[in-house]
Design a protein around this motif. Structure first.
Motif, PDB file in Angstrom:
ATOM      1  N   PHE A 140       0.841  -1.194   0.000  1.00  0.00           N
ATOM      2  CA  PHE A 140       0.000   0.000   0.000  1.00  0.00           C
ATOM      3  C   PHE A 140       0.876   1.244   0.000  1.00  0.00           C
ATOM      4  CE2 PHE A 140       0.806  -1.082   4.406  1.00  0.00           C
ATOM      5  CZ  PHE A 140       0.985   0.123   5.060  1.00  0.00           C
ATOM      6  N   HIS A 141       0.263   2.367  -0.372  1.00  0.00           N
ATOM      7  CA  HIS A 141       0.919   3.671  -0.260  1.00  0.00           C
ATOM      8  C   HIS A 141       0.606   4.245   1.121  1.00  0.00           C
ATOM      9  CE1 HIS A 141       2.037   3.962  -4.464  1.00  0.00           C
ATOM     10  NE2 HIS A 141       0.798   3.727  -4.828  1.00  0.00           N
ATOM     11  N   ALA A 142       1.584   4.889   1.742  1.00  0.00           N
ATOM     12  CA  ALA A 142       1.327   5.592   3.003  1.00  0.00           C
ATOM     13  C   ALA A 142       0.180   6.570   2.782  1.00  0.00           C
ATOM     14  CB  ALA A 142       2.583   6.329   3.456  1.00  0.00           C
ATOM     15  N   GLY A 143      -0.844   6.491   3.631  1.00  0.00           N
ATOM     16  CA  GLY A 143      -2.010   7.364   3.515  1.00  0.00           C
ATOM     17  C   GLY A 143      -3.268   6.641   3.057  1.00  0.00           C
ATOM     18  N   PRO A 164       4.264   1.823   4.881  1.00  0.00           N
ATOM     19  CA  PRO A 164       4.457   0.406   4.566  1.00  0.00           C
ATOM     20  C   PRO A 164       5.796  -0.162   5.026  1.00  0.00           C
ATOM     21  CG  PRO A 164       4.133   1.723   2.559  1.00  0.00           C
ATOM     22  CD  PRO A 164       3.885   2.620   3.711  1.00  0.00           C
ATOM     23  N   HIS A 165       6.853   0.655   5.034  1.00  0.00           N
ATOM     24  CA  HIS A 165       8.173   0.102   5.397  1.00  0.00           C
ATOM     25  C   HIS A 165       8.198  -0.388   6.847  1.00  0.00           C
ATOM     26  CE1 HIS A 165       8.743   4.181   7.107  1.00  0.00           C
ATOM     27  NE2 HIS A 165       9.579   3.574   7.929  1.00  0.00           N
ATOM     28  N   THR A 166       7.290   0.153   7.698  1.00  0.00           N
ATOM     29  CA  THR A 166       7.315  -0.234   9.107  1.00  0.00           C
ATOM     30  C   THR A 166       6.833  -1.667   9.321  1.00  0.00           C
ATOM     31  OG1 THR A 166       5.077   0.582   9.573  1.00  0.00           O
ATOM     32  CG2 THR A 166       6.885   2.166   9.802  1.00  0.00           C
ATOM     33  N   LEU A 167       6.132  -2.240   8.343  1.00  0.00           N
ATOM     34  CA  LEU A 167       5.648  -3.612   8.496  1.00  0.00           C
ATOM     35  C   LEU A 167       6.807  -4.607   8.546  1.00  0.00           C
ATOM     36  CD1 LEU A 167       2.501  -3.734   6.181  1.00  0.00           C
ATOM     37  CD2 LEU A 167       2.648  -3.193   8.602  1.00  0.00           C
ATOM     38  N   GLU A 203     -10.192  -5.669   3.754  1.00  0.00           N
ATOM     39  CA  GLU A 203      -9.932  -5.600   2.309  1.00  0.00           C
ATOM     40  C   GLU A 203      -9.236  -4.279   2.030  1.00  0.00           C
ATOM     41  OE1 GLU A 203     -12.563  -7.137  -1.156  1.00  0.00           O
ATOM     42  OE2 GLU A 203     -13.138  -5.045  -0.848  1.00  0.00           O
ATOM     43  N   GLY A 204      -8.258  -4.296   1.146  1.00  0.00           N
ATOM     44  CA  GLY A 204      -7.553  -3.056   0.794  1.00  0.00           C
ATOM     45  C   GLY A 204      -6.325  -3.358  -0.026  1.00  0.00           C
ATOM     46  N   PRO A 205      -5.516  -2.364  -0.374  1.00  0.00           N
ATOM     47  CA  PRO A 205      -5.663  -0.969   0.064  1.00  0.00           C
ATOM     48  C   PRO A 205      -6.607  -0.192  -0.840  1.00  0.00           C
ATOM     49  CG  PRO A 205      -3.710  -1.145  -1.306  1.00  0.00           C
ATOM     50  CD  PRO A 205      -4.314  -2.536  -1.236  1.00  0.00           C
ATOM     51  N   TYR A 206      -7.222   0.841  -0.274  1.00  0.00           N
ATOM     52  CA  TYR A 206      -8.113   1.727  -1.004  1.00  0.00           C
ATOM     53  C   TYR A 206      -7.622   3.169  -0.881  1.00  0.00           C
ATOM     54  CZ  TYR A 206     -11.756  -1.870  -1.467  1.00  0.00           C
ATOM     55  OH  TYR A 206     -12.467  -2.991  -1.793  1.00  0.00           O
ATOM     56  N   GLY A 207      -8.114   4.009  -1.800  1.00  0.00           N
ATOM     57  CA  GLY A 207      -7.936   5.448  -1.652  1.00  0.00           C
ATOM     58  C   GLY A 207      -6.817   6.033  -2.494  1.00  0.00           C
ATOM     59  N   PHE A 228      -5.593  12.582  11.719  1.00  0.00           N
ATOM     60  CA  PHE A 228      -4.138  12.562  11.858  1.00  0.00           C
ATOM     61  C   PHE A 228      -3.539  11.234  11.405  1.00  0.00           C
ATOM     62  CE2 PHE A 228      -0.510  11.391  14.682  1.00  0.00           C
ATOM     63  CZ  PHE A 228       0.425  12.274  14.153  1.00  0.00           C
ATOM     64  N   ALA A 229      -4.318  10.149  11.441  1.00  0.00           N
ATOM     65  CA  ALA A 229      -3.771   8.812  11.161  1.00  0.00           C
ATOM     66  C   ALA A 229      -3.022   8.740   9.825  1.00  0.00           C
ATOM     67  CB  ALA A 229      -4.868   7.760  11.241  1.00  0.00           C
ATOM     68  N   PRO A 230      -3.659   9.060   8.687  1.00  0.00           N
ATOM     69  CA  PRO A 230      -2.914   8.955   7.422  1.00  0.00           C
ATOM     70  C   PRO A 230      -1.823  10.012   7.287  1.00  0.00           C
ATOM     71  CG  PRO A 230      -5.061   9.919   7.030  1.00  0.00           C
ATOM     72  CD  PRO A 230      -5.060   9.453   8.461  1.00  0.00           C
TER      73      PRO A 230
END
Length: 354
Positions: A140-143, A164-167, A203-207, A228-230
């Motif tokens: 996924f893309h950050a956000g 994603p890199h934190t996973l 389900e994802g990623p979306y957006g 603030f999350a994304p």
């Protein structure tokens, strides 16, 4: 253009200026068809309530199902704008959406996840960590965001709060920030009976809310509440990729405790010299001893920036904040409309509004 019979594959939908194209059946929305075929059309609620998927129809005929006027006004509809989440094609259609890039979108996948931890961040916000299945990374893309699929098939959307890199870090799953909406089926469960190790389906990623890395422009990051999350995910991504574009984060809440990761932001400032932080509180009471900025967060940006014509804005939070920001920054501060990137957190209650 009159409506035409589709070929066996459906009507042809083209998105300019990217040139991306896909097919849509006459009984499915253009947005659903785009998602099904990996085209990154912008959207938020998928229910005609938020306006995030609005784009210009350059040619072709569509049928628009019921939607809220705040998402698409009669004047906008007359000017050729459509909501792709409510539009079914009646002919081949050409749309204009500058948010659609020619980059290959990440595949959308369903998977089970396990609740790794639930930790309280304020009286009405928890951080939920989800463990992904072994050997099944989520790209996924950050956000971007995921959707929980509840037992009856209904869905709830939440932005991922980590990059994603934190996973790849030990013990790090997907991080979500969830605010309690009393009476909300899902959040009542999160704040009540939910236990660690519980299995959920996502389900994802979306957006289409992610950093446009190819731009050199300075950025305004605008968040209200758990919006603030994304933004946090974007900041982690910027730090990881050593993106040093000037960025100013405006985070708004009613009370200081609504800025539930204020300490995290302040520690990030020490590591990101080009980041500024402006916390804004709208309803402080004397016992808060609040000495910072007050008022509405989107207006604080306008107090500080007389001209946004050379900026990008990334906004996330309550629809009223996101909508007001987009309107005022474009109309009063010269922000190019296609440099405003947004995710509005539309609740089930918002969808019920006229």
């Amino acid at each position: 253009m009159t409506s035409a019979a589709p070929d066996e594959a459906g009507f042809h939908i083209t998105v300019e200026p990217s040139g991306r194209h896909f097919t849509a059946h006459a009984d499915e929305t253009i947005l659903a068809a785009g998602i099904r075929q990996g085209i990154g059309l912008p959207y938020g609620c998928k229910d005609g309530a938020c306006g995030s998927c609005k784009c210009k129809k350059l040619s072709g005929e569509v049928t628009l199902r019921l939607h809220q006027s705040k998402a698409l006004s009669a004047e906008e509809e007359a000017a050729g704008y459509v909501l792709t989440c409510c539009a079914t094609p009646q002919s081949d259609v050409v749309l204009e959406s500058r948010q659609v890039t020619d980059a290959n979108a990440f595949p959308i996948r369903k998977m089970p996840v396990r609740v790794q931890s639930i930790s309280k961040k304020s009286h009405d916000v928890v951080m939920l960590r989800l463990q992904l299945p072994a050997g099944e990374p989520l790209q996924f893309h950050a956000g971007q965001y995921i959707e929980f699929i509840l037992r009856d098939g209904t869905r709830r959307s939440y932005s991922m709060a980590n990059a994603p890199h934190t996973l790849g870090e030990p013990g790090t799953g997907i991080e979500l920030h969830i605010r309690h909406l009393p009476g909300g089926r899902f959040t009542d469960h999160v704040f009540g009976a939910m236990k660690e190790k519980e299995i959920l389906r996502i389900e994802g990623p979306y957006g289409s809310f992610f950093l446009r890395d190819d731009s050199p422009k300075p950025m305004v990051l605008l968040a209200s509440g758990t919006g603030f999350a994304p933004i946090k995910a974007l900041l982690e991504h910027m730090k990881f990729k050593a993106i040093d574009r000037p960025a100013t984060l405006y985070w708004g809440g009613r009370r200081p405790e609504d800025l539930y990761m204020d300490g995290w932001v302040r520690s990030a400032l020490a590591e990101m010299p080009n980041l500024r932080y402006v916390p804004v509180v709208s309803n402080a009471v004397p016992e808060d001893n609040w000495r910072g900025r007050t008022g509405f967060v989107h207006l604080a940006v306008m107090e500080d920036f007389a001209d946004l014509s050379g900026h990008q804005v990334y906004a996330c939070g309550a629809p009223i904040v996101v909508d007001s920001a987009k309107h005022d920054y474009v109309a009063k501060r010269g922000l190019p409309e296609d440099e405003f990137f947004a995710d509005a957190f539309t609740t089930e209650a918002d969808k019920a509004l006229p």
